[in-house]
Scaffold this active site. Structure first.
Site, PDB file in Angstrom:
ATOM      1  N   GLU A  58       0.462  -1.485  -0.097  1.00 24.51           N
ATOM      2  CA  GLU A  58       0.270  -0.082   0.116  1.00 24.51           C
ATOM      3  C   GLU A  58       0.969   1.262  -0.352  1.00 24.51           C
ATOM      4  OE1 GLU A  58      -0.185  -2.454   1.937  1.00 24.51           O
ATOM      5  OE2 GLU A  58      -1.596  -2.968   2.663  1.00 24.51           O
ATOM      6  N   CYS A  90      -0.126   0.820   7.932  1.00 27.05           N
ATOM      7  CA  CYS A  90      -0.685   1.206   6.360  1.00 27.05           C
ATOM      8  C   CYS A  90      -1.503   1.801   6.321  1.00 27.05           C
ATOM      9  CB  CYS A  90      -0.936  -0.108   5.551  1.00 27.05           C
ATOM     10  SG  CYS A  90       0.743  -0.657   4.788  1.00 27.05           S
ATOM     11  N   MET A 169      14.175 -49.492  -6.176  1.00 24.40           N
ATOM     12  CA  MET A 169      14.692 -50.781  -6.037  1.00 24.40           C
ATOM     13  C   MET A 169      14.131 -51.713  -4.251  1.00 24.40           C
ATOM     14  SD  MET A 169      13.835 -50.762  -8.831  1.00 24.40           S
ATOM     15  CE  MET A 169      13.488 -52.786  -8.854  1.00 24.40           C
ATOM     16  N   SER A 174      17.919 -46.259  -5.596  1.00 27.54           N
ATOM     17  CA  SER A 174      17.570 -44.992  -5.636  1.00 27.54           C
ATOM     18  C   SER A 174      18.154 -44.029  -6.902  1.00 27.54           C
ATOM     19  CB  SER A 174      16.812 -44.654  -4.802  1.00 27.54           C
ATOM     20  OG  SER A 174      17.469 -43.884  -4.091  1.00 27.54           O
ATOM     21  N   ARG A 190      10.355 -25.781  -4.058  1.00 31.38           N
ATOM     22  CA  ARG A 190      11.233 -25.567  -2.812  1.00 31.38           C
ATOM     23  C   ARG A 190      11.400 -23.856  -2.394  1.00 31.38           C
ATOM     24  NH1 ARG A 190      16.050 -29.027  -4.761  1.00 31.38           N
ATOM     25  NH2 ARG A 190      15.029 -31.398  -3.575  1.00 31.38           N
ATOM     26  N   THR A 202      16.192 -39.442   5.018  1.00 28.17           N
ATOM     27  CA  THR A 202      16.719 -39.752   3.966  1.00 28.17           C
ATOM     28  C   THR A 202      18.416 -38.290   3.635  1.00 28.17           C
ATOM     29  OG1 THR A 202      14.253 -39.078   3.714  1.00 28.17           O
ATOM     30  CG2 THR A 202      15.682 -37.621   1.639  1.00 28.17           C
ATOM     31  N   GLU A 294      10.454 -32.993   1.785  1.00 31.23           N
ATOM     32  CA  GLU A 294      10.807 -34.146   0.623  1.00 31.23           C
ATOM     33  C   GLU A 294      11.655 -35.846   1.404  1.00 31.23           C
ATOM     34  OE1 GLU A 294      12.602 -33.057  -2.960  1.00 31.23           O
ATOM     35  OE2 GLU A 294      12.210 -30.602  -2.110  1.00 31.23           O
TER      36      GLU A 294
HETATM   37 ZN   LIG Z   1       0.786  -2.846   5.905  1.00 32.01          ZN
END
Ligand SMILES: [Zn+2]
Length: 366
Positions: A58, A90, A169, A174, A190, A202, A294
């Site tokens: 704004e 604002c 597998m 992988s 991401r 992981t 992930e």
């Molecule tokens: Zn504001």
């Protein structure tokens, strides 16, 4: 029937939303906000919020409009702020500029402040209209809304599998089975989420960077690793970059974290793993709006069964890995059809040669 003012308002609000989207990968923890100021159907000023601590949409639009804001129509994608945050409110700037009317796509999702900014505008004699393109505005700020209303981030679970729903597998062998276009799409996810979460399993198996490697001005997402027993080494690639690097563990006595990594203790669940509800509440308190998960099949299953997952993004590679390969998610205890995870598809398209399915989790009573 919508009057001419409302038809025009939808068009200017659509422009304000497109502006807001330009802050998609950079405004967090703040919401994405765009603003358009028009007089006699012509835009005289516009702006969007780019980064926390920098000017709000704004204020930028008012600055661009100068004296032309007086008597003008202001279109803003979120209720203007009425409180002193990192920048002055604002609402004060708007009242000083004397527009005729302010159109807000939606109220502030923080239940403690919702409507207060609009009330102050009304009290100052400025007309207020709420709800124009409200659904689109809410979708753009689903993470901010989640944090304000539920105290935790919006959770997107990213999955990739063969057409028969297999990920690797049986031997554990992988590799990316999806193509380059799908991988680039994941980098975009991401960057837009702003935070990526994975498990120690992981990291130890694949040593991923979980980074954004795209052209343009992308911020590296925060890295969050669930590591119950501090097994992740300091040399793991996941720690190489990221504004914030968080290690969430249920073991308070564990070894010191690598340099630059913040170790936080979270309650354990019945199985001794990091409790996902407690972890998401913690991320909410750390002002994380959205998190992209992930991970492998165990944590994916835990997220699916936790009720914390809001959405899945599933990439299906045009291949078949067979029944001996590993499944997409471990869902222990699921033996009856009525226990199935229910999804509502919201988007389906080809990304390169892979199929991308976006679906939201059906919440509530089965
Ligand atoms: Zn504001």
């Amino acid at each position: 029937m919508a009057g001419a003012d409302h038809v025009l308002a939808r068009s200017f609000m659509a422009r304000a939303l497109r502006l807001a989207e330009q802050g998609k990968a950079s405004t967090h923890p703040n919401p994405r906000v765009g603003c358009v100021i028009a007089r006699d159907g012509v835009i005289v000023g516009e702006g969007f919020h780019r980064r926390a601590g920098e000017a709000h949409a704004e204020v930028l639009a008012l600055r661009a409009a100068g004296g032309k804001a007086e008597g003008a129509e202001v279109y803003v994608t979120l209720e203007p702020c009425a409180h002193h945050g990192r920048t002055p409110p604002c609402v004060d700037a708007l009242i000083a500029a004397r527009p005729r009317r302010v159109w807000a796509a939606m109220q502030d999702p923080n239940p403690l402040v919702a409507g207060k900014g609009l009330d102050r505008l009304r009290a100052a004699g400025i007309e207020v209209e709420v709800g124009t393109l409200g659904e689109a505005a809410a979708a753009l700020n689903r993470g901010f809304i989640s944090r304000m209303s539920r105290g935790r981030p919006w959770v997107t679970l990213k999955l990739a599998a063969s057409l028969d729903g297999r990920t690797a597998m049986a031997s554990g062998e992988s590799q990316w089975i999806t193509g380059a276009a799908a991988r680039a799409d994941v980098h975009r996810l991401r960057g837009e989420a702003g935070a990526v979460l994975t498990s120690s399993a992981t990291v130890l198996a694949d040593d991923p960077r979980l980074s954004v490697r795209l052209d343009g001005d992308w911020r590296q997402p925060d890295r969050i690793v669930l590591d119950t027993h501090h097994r992740v080494p300091s040399t793991a690639k996941v720690w190489a970059e990221g504004a914030r690097r968080l290690l969430l563990s249920s073991d308070a006595a564990a070894a010191a974290p690598p340099a630059g990594v913040e170790a936080l203790t979270v309650a354990a669940d019945a199985s001794g793993q990091v409790d996902l509800h407690a972890a998401m509440d913690l991320l909410g308190r750390l002002e994380i709006n959205e998190v992209l998960v992930e991970c492998g099949p165990r944590l994916a299953g835990a997220f699916l069964q936790s009720g914390l997952t809001d959405e899945i993004v599933l990439y299906l590679a045009p291949s078949l890995l067979g029944h001996e390969a590993q499944p997409l998610a471990h869902l222990p205890g699921m033996v009856r059809l009525e226990q199935r995870v229910r999804l509502k598809p919201v988007d389906l398209r080809l990304i390169g040669e892979d199929i991308r399915v976006i679906a939201v989790l059906e919440k509530g009573e089965p």
